[in-house]
Design a protein around this motif. Structure first.
Motif, PDB file in Angstrom:
ATOM      1  N   ILE A   1       0.971   7.698  -5.104  1.00 40.39           N
ATOM      2  CA  ILE A   1      -0.438   7.377  -5.316  1.00 40.39           C
ATOM      3  C   ILE A   1      -0.608   6.983  -6.780  1.00 40.39           C
ATOM      4  O   ILE A   1      -0.328   7.776  -7.678  1.00 40.39           O
ATOM      5  CB  ILE A   1      -1.359   8.560  -4.975  1.00 40.39           C
ATOM      6  CG1 ILE A   1      -1.219   8.921  -3.490  1.00 40.39           C
ATOM      7  CG2 ILE A   1      -2.809   8.239  -5.329  1.00 40.39           C
ATOM      8  CD1 ILE A   1      -2.023  10.121  -3.054  1.00 40.39           C
ATOM      9  N   GLU A   2      -1.048   5.743  -6.983  1.00 30.35           N
ATOM     10  CA  GLU A   2      -1.311   5.272  -8.343  1.00 30.35           C
ATOM     11  C   GLU A   2      -2.711   5.699  -8.760  1.00 30.35           C
ATOM     12  O   GLU A   2      -3.568   5.940  -7.915  1.00 30.35           O
ATOM     13  CB  GLU A   2      -1.243   3.740  -8.401  1.00 30.35           C
ATOM     14  CG  GLU A   2       0.141   3.176  -8.207  1.00 30.35           C
ATOM     15  CD  GLU A   2       0.139   1.669  -8.323  1.00 30.35           C
ATOM     16  OE1 GLU A   2      -0.415   1.155  -9.327  1.00 30.35           O
ATOM     17  OE2 GLU A   2       0.672   1.017  -7.414  1.00 30.35           O
ATOM     18  N   THR A   3      -2.919   5.750 -10.074  1.00 26.18           N
ATOM     19  CA  THR A   3      -4.260   6.009 -10.590  1.00 26.18           C
ATOM     20  C   THR A   3      -4.615   4.916 -11.580  1.00 26.18           C
ATOM     21  O   THR A   3      -3.749   4.329 -12.217  1.00 26.18           O
ATOM     22  CB  THR A   3      -4.367   7.379 -11.289  1.00 26.18           C
ATOM     23  OG1 THR A   3      -3.445   7.421 -12.370  1.00 26.18           O
ATOM     24  CG2 THR A   3      -4.100   8.519 -10.332  1.00 26.18           C
TER      25      THR A   3
ATOM     26  N   PHE B   1      -8.057   6.452  -7.497  1.00 31.51           N
ATOM     27  CA  PHE B   1      -6.769   6.804  -6.893  1.00 31.51           C
ATOM     28  C   PHE B   1      -6.442   5.772  -5.819  1.00 31.51           C
ATOM     29  O   PHE B   1      -7.258   5.514  -4.937  1.00 31.51           O
ATOM     30  CB  PHE B   1      -6.838   8.203  -6.276  1.00 31.51           C
ATOM     31  CG  PHE B   1      -7.041   9.297  -7.296  1.00 31.51           C
ATOM     32  CD1 PHE B   1      -5.965   9.989  -7.813  1.00 31.51           C
ATOM     33  CD2 PHE B   1      -8.315   9.616  -7.738  1.00 31.51           C
ATOM     34  CE1 PHE B   1      -6.146  10.996  -8.753  1.00 31.51           C
ATOM     35  CE2 PHE B   1      -8.516  10.616  -8.677  1.00 31.51           C
ATOM     36  CZ  PHE B   1      -7.423  11.312  -9.192  1.00 31.51           C
TER      37      PHE B   1
ATOM     38  N   PRO C   1      -3.856   5.045  -2.871  1.00 29.71           N
ATOM     39  CA  PRO C   1      -2.773   5.614  -2.057  1.00 29.71           C
ATOM     40  C   PRO C   1      -1.846   4.583  -1.405  1.00 29.71           C
ATOM     41  O   PRO C   1      -1.002   4.958  -0.599  1.00 29.71           O
ATOM     42  CB  PRO C   1      -3.533   6.406  -0.993  1.00 29.71           C
ATOM     43  CG  PRO C   1      -4.831   5.703  -0.851  1.00 29.71           C
ATOM     44  CD  PRO C   1      -5.155   5.151  -2.222  1.00 29.71           C
TER      45      PRO C   1
ATOM     46  N   LYS D   1      -6.534  15.936 -12.441  1.00 34.20           N
ATOM     47  CA  LYS D   1      -5.769  14.869 -11.787  1.00 34.20           C
ATOM     48  C   LYS D   1      -4.661  15.400 -10.872  1.00 34.20           C
ATOM     49  O   LYS D   1      -4.553  14.955  -9.722  1.00 34.20           O
ATOM     50  CB  LYS D   1      -5.203  13.920 -12.851  1.00 34.20           C
ATOM     51  CG  LYS D   1      -4.426  12.756 -12.291  1.00 34.20           C
ATOM     52  CD  LYS D   1      -3.958  11.864 -13.433  1.00 34.20           C
ATOM     53  CE  LYS D   1      -3.013  10.790 -12.964  1.00 34.20           C
ATOM     54  NZ  LYS D   1      -2.564   9.940 -14.088  1.00 34.20           N
TER      55      LYS D   1
ATOM     56  N   LEU E   1      -4.526  14.688  -6.845  1.00 33.82           N
ATOM     57  CA  LEU E   1      -3.338  14.021  -6.283  1.00 33.82           C
ATOM     58  C   LEU E   1      -2.737  14.853  -5.161  1.00 33.82           C
ATOM     59  O   LEU E   1      -2.360  14.316  -4.113  1.00 33.82           O
ATOM     60  CB  LEU E   1      -2.300  13.758  -7.368  1.00 33.82           C
ATOM     61  CG  LEU E   1      -2.573  12.561  -8.262  1.00 33.82           C
ATOM     62  CD1 LEU E   1      -1.621  12.562  -9.462  1.00 33.82           C
ATOM     63  CD2 LEU E   1      -2.441  11.255  -7.491  1.00 33.82           C
ATOM     64  N   SER E   2      -2.663  16.152  -5.344  1.00 36.86           N
ATOM     65  CA  SER E   2      -2.112  17.041  -4.316  1.00 36.86           C
ATOM     66  C   SER E   2      -2.959  17.003  -3.039  1.00 36.86           C
ATOM     67  O   SER E   2      -2.418  16.915  -1.930  1.00 36.86           O
ATOM     68  CB  SER E   2      -2.038  18.467  -4.867  1.00 36.86           C
ATOM     69  OG  SER E   2      -1.616  19.348  -3.861  1.00 36.86           O
TER      70      SER E   2
ATOM     71  N   LEU F   1      -2.382  13.563  -1.391  1.00 29.50           N
ATOM     72  CA  LEU F   1      -1.048  13.508  -0.765  1.00 29.50           C
ATOM     73  C   LEU F   1      -1.034  14.294   0.537  1.00 29.50           C
ATOM     74  O   LEU F   1      -0.531  13.802   1.558  1.00 29.50           O
ATOM     75  CB  LEU F   1       0.015  14.040  -1.727  1.00 29.50           C
ATOM     76  CG  LEU F   1       0.494  13.073  -2.785  1.00 29.50           C
ATOM     77  CD1 LEU F   1       1.326  13.790  -3.841  1.00 29.50           C
ATOM     78  CD2 LEU F   1       1.289  11.937  -2.160  1.00 29.50           C
TER      79      LEU F   1
END
Length: 192
Positions: A3-5, A16, A18, A75, A79-80, A83
């Motif tokens: 996943i880029e931010t 974010f 994905p 962040k 992200l967790s 995901l």
């Protein structure tokens, strides 16, 4: 899964990406934990206790941190959550909720629109859809039409664009200039 931010013009919001579709079409904004109950993903992000807004775009999720919250701390948590959601292929919306596209209902239109203005309103919406919304989505947000009356266009900023320090300049110098150029009847743009 990666996943880029991306940063946004709003320092409180982070975008974010994905690398897959988030919303099949349209957008959806959650401005409170109560609103987020329609989406397990939005609810999980709000459950961090450090978020004030979650916005779903076509292929991104924009999260706005609460005042005083550091993105260096928040962040990894977001992200967790993202995901876990996308790897498990969980549904974006809870069964039986009004999930999906954020489209203004008739009562969301701020002003009484005249039937004579139908052509002008159609031109405004065409420009918003083809020129403005793609640019605003690039910054992690969206813009919703809220009405037109006597030369004034009412718009609502969403996602990273809501509350962004540069949103007033975007509305006045960017969007207003574009609409005035292509639709001479437009004299002003106001935030709804």
């Amino acid at each position: 899964m990666f996943i880029e931010t991306e940063t946004t013009p709003n320092p409180s919001s982070l975008k974010f990406l994905p690398q897959r579709a988030v919303m099949g079409q349209g957008t959806r904004e959650f401005a409170s934990p109560e609103a987020a109950e329609a989406s397990p993903l939005a609810q999980a992000i709000f459950d961090t206790g450090e978020v004030t807004n979650v916005f779903f775009g076509s292929d991104f999720v924009t999260v706005t941190a609460a005042p005083g919250v550091s993105w260096s701390d928040l962040k990894p948590i977001v992200l967790s959550v993202l995901l876990d959601h996308f790897v498990s292929e969980a549904p974006l919306f809870a069964p039986g909720t009004a999930g999906g596209i954020s489209v203004p209902a008739e009562d969301d239109i701020m002003v009484e629109e005249s039937a004579e203005d139908a052509d002008i309103i159609a031109q405004i919406n065409e420009l918003l859809e083809t020129r403005v919304r793609p640019a605003v989505a690039g910054d992690g947000g969206d813009i919703q039409y809220r009405g037109y009356k006597e030369g004034v266009v009412y718009l609502q900023m969403q996602g990273a664009c809501a509350g962004c320090p540069s949103s007033s300049a975007t509305l006045k110098h960017g969007i207003e200039g574009l609409l005035k150029h292509y639709v001479p009847e437009v004299v002003e743009v106001r935030e709804a």
